[in-house]
Design an enzyme around this catalytic site. Structure first.
Site, PDB file in Angstrom:
ATOM      1  N   ILE A   1      -3.025   1.272  -4.182  1.00  0.00           N
ATOM      2  CA  ILE A   1      -3.207   1.440  -2.741  1.00  0.00           C
ATOM      3  C   ILE A   1      -2.527   0.203  -2.136  1.00  0.00           C
ATOM      4  O   ILE A   1      -2.720  -0.914  -2.601  1.00  0.00           O
ATOM      5  CB  ILE A   1      -4.713   1.524  -2.369  1.00  0.00           C
ATOM      6  CG1 ILE A   1      -4.921   1.745  -0.874  1.00  0.00           C
ATOM      7  CG2 ILE A   1      -5.507   0.329  -2.857  1.00  0.00           C
ATOM      8  CD1 ILE A   1      -6.391   2.065  -0.485  1.00  0.00           C
ATOM      9  N   SER A   2      -1.696   0.403  -1.124  1.00  0.00           N
ATOM     10  CA  SER A   2      -0.966  -0.728  -0.545  1.00  0.00           C
ATOM     11  C   SER A   2      -1.933  -1.716   0.088  1.00  0.00           C
ATOM     12  O   SER A   2      -3.023  -1.343   0.520  1.00  0.00           O
ATOM     13  CB  SER A   2      -0.001  -0.238   0.536  1.00  0.00           C
ATOM     14  OG  SER A   2       0.929   0.683   0.024  1.00  0.00           O
ATOM     15  N   GLN A   3      -1.515  -2.979   0.169  1.00  0.00           N
ATOM     16  CA  GLN A   3      -2.406  -3.954   0.807  1.00  0.00           C
ATOM     17  C   GLN A   3      -2.456  -3.670   2.307  1.00  0.00           C
ATOM     18  O   GLN A   3      -1.492  -3.153   2.886  1.00  0.00           O
ATOM     19  CB  GLN A   3      -1.970  -5.372   0.502  1.00  0.00           C
ATOM     20  CG  GLN A   3      -0.670  -5.792   1.105  1.00  0.00           C
ATOM     21  CD  GLN A   3      -0.297  -7.195   0.654  1.00  0.00           C
ATOM     22  OE1 GLN A   3       0.179  -7.406  -0.440  1.00  0.00           O
ATOM     23  NE2 GLN A   3      -0.529  -8.150   1.518  1.00  0.00           N
TER      24      GLN A   3
END
Ligand code: SAH
Length: 200
Positions: free
Chosen positions: A49-51
């Site tokens: 999951i992207s930051q």
């Protein structure tokens, strides 16, 4: 939240949407303690999951307006799609990993988010559902995905991290006519690669 505001996210609508979407529900339970840290985390199938800051930057660059039709490539956990829905967009999202597609299909409606989910190869886009006002790619593309550019409306924007595997530049492509566009670079990032074809 304050953290990402300080890091230059000025669009209040983006900050409000990120503040509303419960990020912990998109993460594996072993990482729950970290859900609100500004870091990328595993979501299964070797993906992340992207930051939050990356999600905020891509969303801000997309200049989302209510009721716009947005295509996302790389559903992953479904978190970015939820942020776009929270901003009032209609979201179409494609994932090439079956396991992640199925997980997102389960979780999103449970918490009130209903994007149109597709299991497929994002390089091909969704020709029968286009053209789109905006396109967001959440994996690192080695080259401009031409099929996607053709599914973008004239005047539309595509936000795409592009470059070699080690590091990509965040580009905004603005389509100025059926055959022309210009592009602006917005810093370097490291994404998981945008891969061709389907997984499993
Ligand atoms: N937007 C996601 C980020 C996921 S990481 C989130 O909010 O969690 C990028 C995702 O892109 C991975 O799940 C990966 O499987 C997917 N992906 C890579 N290449 C793709 C392609 N050609 N088509 C669709 N999805 C792709």
């Amino acid at each position: 939240m304050e953290g990402i505001r300080i890091k230059g996210i000025k669009d209040d609508r983006v900050l409000a949407a990120i503040g509303k979407v419960p990020r912990h529900l998109f993460m594996d339970s072993s990482f729950l303690d970290f859900a609100y840290k500004d870091q990328a985390f595993p979501i299964g199938a070797g993906q992340t999951i992207s930051q939050p800051l990356t999600v905020a930057i891509q969303t801000q660059l997309l200049q989302v307006e209510r009721f716009e039709k947005i295509l996302e490539i790389g559903t992953g956990s479904g978190y970015q799609a939820a942020v776009l829905l929270e901003m009032g967009a209609t979201v179409y999202t494609i994932e090439r990993q079956r396991e992640l597609y199925l997980k997102a299909q389960l979780i999103l409606p449970q918490i009130g988010y209903n994007p149109k989910l597709f299991y497929g190869d994002g390089y091909k886009g969704l020709p029968t559902y286009g053209p789109f006002d905006k396109i967001i790619i959440t994996a690192g593309a080695p080259v401009i995905p031409e099929d996607l550019l053709s599914q973008l409306k004239v005047g539309g924007r595509m936000v795409v991290p592009m470059g070699p595997r080690e590091k990509q530049t965040m580009y905004v492509l603005v389509k100025t006519s059926e055959t022309e566009y210009y592009k602006e670079g917005h810093g370097t990032f490291v994404f998981v690669p945008m891969l061709k074809g389907l997984d499993k």
